[in-house]
Design a protein around this motif. Structure first.
Motif, short mmCIF file in Angstrom:
data_model
loop_
_atom_site.label_atom_id
_atom_site.label_comp_id
_atom_site.label_asym_id
_atom_site.label_seq_id
_atom_site.Cartn_x
_atom_site.Cartn_y
_atom_site.Cartn_z
N HIS A 4 0.81 -1.22 0.00
CA HIS A 4 0.00 0.00 0.00
C HIS A 4 0.84 1.27 0.00
CE1 HIS A 4 -3.87 -2.06 1.74
NE2 HIS A 4 -3.49 -2.53 0.56
N SER A 5 2.16 1.11 0.05
CA SER A 5 3.03 2.27 0.08
C SER A 5 3.08 2.93 -1.29
CB SER A 5 4.45 1.87 0.50
OG SER A 5 4.45 1.31 1.79
N ARG A 6 3.24 4.23 -1.30
CA ARG A 6 3.35 4.96 -2.56
C ARG A 6 4.44 6.01 -2.42
NH1 ARG A 6 -0.22 9.36 -5.19
NH2 ARG A 6 0.50 9.32 -7.33
N VAL A 7 5.67 5.59 -2.55
CA VAL A 7 6.81 6.50 -2.46
C VAL A 7 6.93 7.25 -3.78
CG1 VAL A 7 9.30 6.71 -2.14
CG2 VAL A 7 8.00 5.00 -0.85
N ASN A 8 7.07 8.57 -3.69
CA ASN A 8 7.16 9.39 -4.90
C ASN A 8 8.05 10.59 -4.63
OD1 ASN A 8 6.64 11.27 -7.02
ND2 ASN A 8 4.73 10.22 -7.49
N LEU A 199 -2.58 7.37 -0.93
CA LEU A 199 -2.83 6.09 -1.58
C LEU A 199 -3.80 6.28 -2.74
CD1 LEU A 199 -3.18 3.67 1.46
CD2 LEU A 199 -1.18 4.13 0.08
N LEU A 200 -3.52 5.62 -3.86
CA LEU A 200 -4.44 5.66 -4.99
C LEU A 200 -5.67 4.83 -4.69
CD1 LEU A 200 -1.85 5.23 -7.88
CD2 LEU A 200 -2.94 7.34 -7.12
N LYS A 201 -6.83 5.28 -5.14
CA LYS A 201 -8.07 4.58 -4.83
C LYS A 201 -8.13 3.19 -5.41
CE LYS A 201 -10.89 8.74 -4.28
NZ LYS A 201 -12.08 9.51 -4.76
N ASN A 202 -7.39 2.98 -6.52
CA ASN A 202 -7.46 1.66 -7.13
C ASN A 202 -6.45 0.68 -6.57
OD1 ASN A 202 -5.19 2.86 -8.13
ND2 ASN A 202 -5.51 2.27 -10.27
N ILE A 203 -5.71 1.13 -5.52
CA ILE A 203 -4.80 0.20 -4.86
C ILE A 203 -5.55 -0.56 -3.78
CG2 ILE A 203 -2.75 0.00 -3.39
CD1 ILE A 203 -1.55 2.34 -4.80
#
Length: 204
Positions: A4-8, A199-203
């Protein structure tokens, strides 16, 4: 890495040297609102006669308090980590060069010297001792390998808290200054950490 991580590390927009360019609204609210916590404390200290400062001293104290209090949170934001641990962009100019240079940015935090001179003119030892320890601490953290930066920064902050409490007597009304300044710079500004996005909704 957790699924669920979203490193950017990417960011764009008008340069924001306070909360980091591209900060979400809630990140900005956290940073700016935190800036009022210590100034509010100072107003209470003034109203209760805990301190007896001139108008100039009050103005300087409030300015320092806002900078340090808000900086503790702003420098720990994902947007702040992303911004200050990325390379300088062309539109960030000289300000970007100064603020993104870890040595220069640390060096500019002369808060203990200012407080020592303005609030206790006969006690310059406080300012010099703290500023030297602060710069030595910054040097140690900057030179530390990335995988050890966070624990080393916390070790330095641990020492700063104990020194403030038991060794270097704090200036009346500024008991909060050095612990918070160390949190702002030694951990917040100097330690590189993964900057997360929403977090993106589709994740799933």
């Amino acid at each position: 890495m957790h699924k669920h991580s979203r490193v950017n590390w990417d960011y764009n927009g008008k340069p924001d040297f306070i909360n980091g360019t591209g900060a979400y609204l809630e990140e900005k609210l956290l940073g700016y609102s935190a800036g009022f916590i210590v100034p509010l404390l100072l107003f209470i200290l003034i109203l209760t006669d805990y301190v007896n400062w001139s108008l100039l001293q009050i103005a300087v104290a409030i300015l320092i308090a806002f900078d340090v209090s808000g900086g503790v949170i702003s420098n720990s934001l994902n947007s702040g980590k992303r911004f200050y641990h990325s390379g300088r962009k062309a539109d960030e100019g000289k300000q970007g060069f100064i603020f993104k240079n870890k040595w220069i940015f640390s060096f500019l935090h002369i808060h203990p010297l200012v407080v020592s001179l303005l609030f206790t003119p006969v006690n310059i030892t406080y300012g010099v001792a703290w500023y030297l320890f602060f710069m030595v601490s910054a040097t140690i953290v900057i030179a530390t390998p990335l995988y050890l930066k966070r624990p080393v920064s916390m070790l330095v902050i641990l020492h700063a808290i104990l020194l403030n409490q038991y060794v270097i007597a704090p200036i009346h009304g500024f008991e909060w200054l050095m612990p918070l300044l160390f949190l702002k710079i030694i951990y917040g500004h100097l330690v590189r950490e993964e900057p997360y996005r929403r977090l993106l909704k589709n994740i799933i």
